[in-house]
Design a protein around this motif. Sequence first.
Motif, PDB file in Angstrom:
ATOM      1  N   UNK A 188       3.201  19.638   4.984  1.00 24.77           N
ATOM      2  CA  UNK A 188       3.273  18.317   4.323  1.00 24.77           C
ATOM      3  C   UNK A 188       2.922  17.134   5.179  1.00 24.77           C
ATOM      4  N   UNK A 189       3.581  17.131   6.619  1.00 31.52           N
ATOM      5  CA  UNK A 189       3.440  16.059   7.443  1.00 31.52           C
ATOM      6  C   UNK A 189       1.910  16.152   7.892  1.00 31.52           C
ATOM      7  N   UNK A 190       1.393  17.339   8.153  1.00 28.85           N
ATOM      8  CA  UNK A 190      -0.096  17.075   8.574  1.00 28.85           C
ATOM      9  C   UNK A 190      -0.874  16.663   7.484  1.00 28.85           C
ATOM     10  N   UNK A 191      -0.674  16.843   6.321  1.00 33.70           N
ATOM     11  CA  UNK A 191      -1.432  16.220   5.241  1.00 33.70           C
ATOM     12  C   UNK A 191      -1.269  14.593   5.242  1.00 33.70           C
ATOM     13  N   UNK A 192       0.103  14.413   5.486  1.00 34.36           N
ATOM     14  CA  UNK A 192       0.302  12.890   5.380  1.00 34.36           C
ATOM     15  C   UNK A 192      -0.540  12.224   6.693  1.00 34.36           C
ATOM     16  N   UNK A 193      -0.357  12.683   7.596  1.00 35.52           N
ATOM     17  CA  UNK A 193      -1.367  12.097   9.192  1.00 35.52           C
ATOM     18  C   UNK A 193      -2.790  12.249   8.917  1.00 35.52           C
ATOM     19  N   UNK A 226       0.770  -1.155  -0.061  1.00 42.78           N
ATOM     20  CA  UNK A 226       0.073   0.015  -0.199  1.00 42.78           C
ATOM     21  C   UNK A 226       0.726   1.309  -0.047  1.00 42.78           C
ATOM     22  N   UNK A 227       0.142   2.493  -0.164  1.00 39.36           N
ATOM     23  CA  UNK A 227       0.848   3.591   0.003  1.00 39.36           C
ATOM     24  C   UNK A 227       0.527   4.252   1.275  1.00 39.36           C
ATOM     25  N   UNK A 228       1.902   4.139   1.996  1.00 44.12           N
ATOM     26  CA  UNK A 228       1.681   4.292   3.650  1.00 44.12           C
ATOM     27  C   UNK A 228       2.684   5.381   4.084  1.00 44.12           C
ATOM     28  N   UNK A 229       2.733   6.548   3.510  1.00 42.49           N
ATOM     29  CA  UNK A 229       3.906   7.541   3.968  1.00 42.49           C
ATOM     30  C   UNK A 229       4.051   7.739   5.448  1.00 42.49           C
ATOM     31  N   UNK A 230       2.957   7.458   6.320  1.00 38.19           N
ATOM     32  CA  UNK A 230       3.042   7.833   7.654  1.00 38.19           C
ATOM     33  C   UNK A 230       3.871   6.893   8.417  1.00 38.19           C
ATOM     34  N   UNK A 231       4.296   5.546   7.643  1.00 36.44           N
ATOM     35  CA  UNK A 231       5.316   4.659   8.109  1.00 36.44           C
ATOM     36  C   UNK A 231       6.621   5.494   8.293  1.00 36.44           C
ATOM     37  N   UNK A 249       9.895   0.636   3.785  1.00 36.58           N
ATOM     38  CA  UNK A 249       9.060   0.954   5.000  1.00 36.58           C
ATOM     39  C   UNK A 249       7.656   1.390   4.594  1.00 36.58           C
ATOM     40  N   UNK A 250       7.706   2.352   3.561  1.00 37.25           N
ATOM     41  CA  UNK A 250       6.354   2.979   3.117  1.00 37.25           C
ATOM     42  C   UNK A 250       5.391   1.818   2.497  1.00 37.25           C
ATOM     43  N   UNK A 251       5.909   0.918   1.912  1.00 30.73           N
ATOM     44  CA  UNK A 251       4.614  -0.053   1.179  1.00 30.73           C
ATOM     45  C   UNK A 251       3.930  -0.832   2.396  1.00 30.73           C
TER      46      UNK A 251
END
Length: 345
Positions: A204-209, A159-164, A278-280
């Motif tokens: 950008x971090x707020x958007x990711x979260x 998956x696309x999981x940039x929060x990781x 990590x991100x996937x």
Amino acid sequence: MSALTLAFFPLLYFFAFLYYTDVGSTFMVLLMYCLHMDKRDWFASFIGALAVLFRQTNIVWVFFVAVQCAMPHIIASAHDARMIQSEAPIRFSLTTLGQLQELLEGTCLLLFTPKKVFQLVFLVLKDCFGYLIVASSFVVFVVYNQGVVVGDRSAHQVVMHPSQILYFSAFCLAWGAPYALARLEPFFETIKRHWIAAAITLTLMVGIVQSYTMAHPYLLADNRHYTFYLWRKIIMSQWTPTALVPVYFFASFCLLYSIRRSDLAFKVAYPICLILNVMPQYLLEFRYFVIPFMFYRLQVRPQSWMKLIAELILFQIVNIVTLCLFIYYPFTWPQNPGEHQRFMW
């Protein structure tokens, strides 16, 4: 002393007593890196193949070491091309952006000399051919297996999981707490000098979260692990996940600050491989962070014995608590009466 401290790193120390692949996987990856540092890249590539057999995602770290192997040849060739063909006086910058600019300029100039390109390709293939064999074998495996996952594919979706990436930064901050105080002064100085970039990064971090805070069903259903309580009590607390963004921001700064003095090959390859590794991942699982954490920690240069001792004490406290919970405090699930469950990482 650093090696002794890392030998007690809680996740590896705990799983050394259980039948898990984490210790063997980490050992093989670090051995591969060590052999590369000793200029034994053919042997390193063989160990890299064993690392992939332990865990398929270790192909990312084989790529990481291959980049470390190839990059010195690329940098040297680009530098020579720039020295020979550039009429302007050469000024060498010590910043990462300056080094990247010089590398890009030299590579562009190198393309106009086919003989030099062939020499570069020969040098890279000579040193990196073992890694290419491992990569080719992995591609054949993926095609034959129709994917990377071996086992339950529904539980290991890509998956696309940039929060990781944010979770990993906080993970490094927590285990590197003895070194964090020394990062506060450069952190605030950097914000003052680059406040626009800092504001953009925070946004950008707020958007990711807000967009990518998601939980795997295993995370929500299994109360035997630290991540279950971390998710419920902290990440998804009444403050909402956005309140943790300043922590992620500082943690990310500490991560980048610690690798600032690494060579260019490491600074280029490590963020790429960290993202790929990590991100996937859909599941928030600390074991996925162990190898990238080890590479990060190897770049931290302790300035005093006190910090090393504080780090060792932190590790040992967590080890004692985790082992005591595992051994002395089993519990049962209502749906499995009489069957003991044990708290673990």
